[in-house]
Write an enzyme that holds these catalytic residues in place. Structure first.
Site, mmCIF file in Angstrom:
data_model
loop_
_atom_site.group_PDB
_atom_site.id
_atom_site.type_symbol
_atom_site.label_atom_id
_atom_site.label_comp_id
_atom_site.label_asym_id
_atom_site.label_seq_id
_atom_site.Cartn_x
_atom_site.Cartn_y
_atom_site.Cartn_z
ATOM 1 N N LYS A 1 0.755 5.910 -0.316
ATOM 2 C CA LYS A 1 -0.321 7.020 -0.485
ATOM 3 C C LYS A 1 -0.386 7.692 -1.439
ATOM 4 C CE LYS A 1 -0.429 6.383 4.045
ATOM 5 N NZ LYS A 1 -1.412 6.046 4.803
ATOM 6 N N GLU B 1 -8.325 4.303 -1.076
ATOM 7 C CA GLU B 1 -8.707 4.000 0.898
ATOM 8 C C GLU B 1 -9.147 5.514 1.191
ATOM 9 O OE1 GLU B 1 -6.287 3.341 4.322
ATOM 10 O OE2 GLU B 1 -6.170 1.757 2.953
ATOM 11 N N ASN C 1 -5.435 9.379 2.233
ATOM 12 C CA ASN C 1 -5.836 9.834 3.607
ATOM 13 C C ASN C 1 -7.208 11.141 3.590
ATOM 14 O OD1 ASN C 1 -2.954 9.040 3.713
ATOM 15 N ND2 ASN C 1 -3.792 8.383 5.213
ATOM 16 N N LYS D 1 1.300 -0.972 0.255
ATOM 17 C CA LYS D 1 0.165 0.165 -0.161
ATOM 18 C C LYS D 1 1.304 0.927 -0.499
ATOM 19 C CE LYS D 1 -2.503 1.391 3.442
ATOM 20 N NZ LYS D 1 -3.667 1.268 4.632
ATOM 21 N N HIS E 1 -6.111 -1.988 10.348
ATOM 22 C CA HIS E 1 -5.312 -0.764 10.316
ATOM 23 C C HIS E 1 -4.496 -0.679 11.288
ATOM 24 C CE1 HIS E 1 -4.919 4.161 11.105
ATOM 25 N NE2 HIS E 1 -4.211 3.739 9.230
ATOM 26 N N ASP F 1 -3.358 4.776 -0.845
ATOM 27 C CA ASP F 1 -4.395 5.014 0.234
ATOM 28 C C ASP F 1 -4.353 6.994 -0.127
ATOM 29 O OD1 ASP F 1 -5.628 6.177 2.714
ATOM 30 O OD2 ASP F 1 -4.249 5.365 3.897
ATOM 31 N N GLU G 1 -10.980 2.999 8.773
ATOM 32 C CA GLU G 1 -9.846 3.285 10.683
ATOM 33 C C GLU G 1 -10.057 4.883 11.147
ATOM 34 O OE1 GLU G 1 -6.470 6.027 8.690
ATOM 35 O OE2 GLU G 1 -6.946 4.114 7.081
ATOM 36 N N GLU H 1 -2.949 -5.055 8.531
ATOM 37 C CA GLU H 1 -1.405 -3.950 7.092
ATOM 38 C C GLU H 1 -0.942 -3.876 8.280
ATOM 39 O OE1 GLU H 1 -1.401 0.505 6.699
ATOM 40 O OE2 GLU H 1 -2.587 0.129 8.179
ATOM 41 N N ASP I 1 -10.113 0.220 12.956
ATOM 42 C CA ASP I 1 -8.671 0.467 13.552
ATOM 43 C C ASP I 1 -9.514 0.880 15.358
ATOM 44 O OD1 ASP I 1 -7.234 2.258 15.836
ATOM 45 O OD2 ASP I 1 -5.660 2.712 13.628
#
Length: 360
Positions: free
Chosen positions: A168, A223, A199, A166, A299, A197, A249, A319, A272
């Site tokens: 970002k 994600e 975010n 994974k 997460h 991801d 998460e 993860e 998470d």
């Protein structure tokens, strides 16, 4: 010793800033080291439950320590019965709300409660919960990467057997995201799952556009493309996306997941443990995921998550972002790209010399 015989004597929380193997850069900044709060729930029976939470920023360490220890003083003398304790804390914080530091503190305490119960029973948590430790497929979790500069690290992940990587996104424009994804896909090959991801860095329209642009590179999931609280935005992106959407998460406690599932916010979910209500919250969310046939991943908190995914009916991916390695007596060990839960309870024991070194 019966696992029902534990009574809380005291709670201790300690703040550390632990070094990590590589910085984690996302769309909003860089995490150079891991600010963690280590939690110890001491019982009258001589068993101490351990857990840790990730504070995200050093400035939250002091309030988290104070909050956990203050809650702990009120818990002294109470039996460790996690569902009962969660109901009591829910009532206590109902008007204040779960989100934020309160939710993190409560979830961290819950994890320590269950760790103590597992130790008292002489069982791994996965066994205590009715399952058994087993290898859980894992992916290696990176921040923003450069396909050339980070090629060595990415190849080492593959050498460890990771079947997923994974990275970002959102650290630039759509062209940069495509450059990075294209480069990483070429490096890891077609058979490794590649996730990205964002975010929460995009609005729905931009997310839809970028996902479409990245579709040729066979992403396993996208994600958190939009703000976590924008459930309708997530549902809109999911409806238009050729790639599965992953989120969760930053959804708080089982109620948050129930609301997200009801509106169809994502194809996959990834609680998470520090935000979903610890072990107690996770179990309730796993039931929701099974009922809705939604694959469920983890997460952070790989050590504890390996136990939880072992008893999760729709377990998907674990993860690996190894934040606590520097302060653990027995850090996680990846074997053939998988992690197997180990130890009694959560299997967490502190390296006290390291804790002293990194104590804030």
């Amino acid at each position: 010793m019966s696992q029902t015989s534990l009574t809380i004597r005291s709670v201790r929380a300690r703040a550390v800033v632990a070094p990590i193997s590589r910085p984690v850069k996302n769309a909003f900044g860089v995490i150079e080291a891991a600010p963690l709060v280590l939690i110890d729930v001491v019982t009258d029976q001589g068993v101490t439950g351990h857990s840790y939470i990730f504070a995200y920023a050093p400035l939250t360490l002091k309030p988290l320590v104070l909050m956990i220890e203050e809650i702990g003083r009120d818990l002294a003398g109470k039996a460790i019965a996690p569902f009962d304790l969660m109901a009591a804390m829910d009532a206590r914080f109902r008007l204040l709300g779960w989100q934020g530091l309160v939710g993190m503190a409560v979830s961290g305490l819950d994890m320590a409660f269950w760790d103590a119960l597992g130790q008292a029973a002489g069982q791994p948590l996965a066994t205590l919960l009715g399952g058994s430790p087993r290898p859980i497929r894992a992916y290696d979790s990176y921040g923003v990467v450069d396909p050339k500069a980070d090629a060595g690290d990415l190849k080492r992940s593959l050498d460890q057997g990771f079947a997923g990587i994974k990275i970002k996104g959102g650290d630039g424009d759509a062209a940069n995201d495509e450059r990075v994804v294209k480069g990483v896909r070429k490096l890891i090959g077609p058979d490794i799952a590649l996730m990205i991801d964002f975010n929460q860095s995009l609005d729905p329209a931009e997310a839809i556009s970028r996902i479409e642009r990245l579709a040729p590179y066979d992403l396993h999931w996208v994600e958190e493309p939009v703000a976590q609280e924008n459930l309708l935005g997530h549902a809109r992106v999911r409806e238009m996306s050729p790639t599965p959407i992953q989120a969760g998460e930053n959804w708080w406690f089982p109620r948050g997941f129930a609301e997200a599932i009801a509106v169809g916010a994502s194809d996959f979910i990834m609680p998470d443990l520090m935000k979903c209500g610890g072990v107690t919250g996770w179990l309730r969310i796993a039931g929701q995921a099974e009922a809705a046939s939604i694959p469920m991943s983890s997460h952070l908190f790989a050590e504890a998550s390996a136990h939880m995914l072992a008893v999760t009916p729709t377990a998907h991916w674990l993860e690996v972002l190894d934040l606590a390695r520097a302060v653990l007596a027995e850090p996680i060990r990846i074997v053939d790209g998988a992690l197997t839960a180990r130890g009694l309870g959560l299997g967490l024991n502190w390296d006290e010399a390291a804790v002293k070194k990194y104590l804030v």
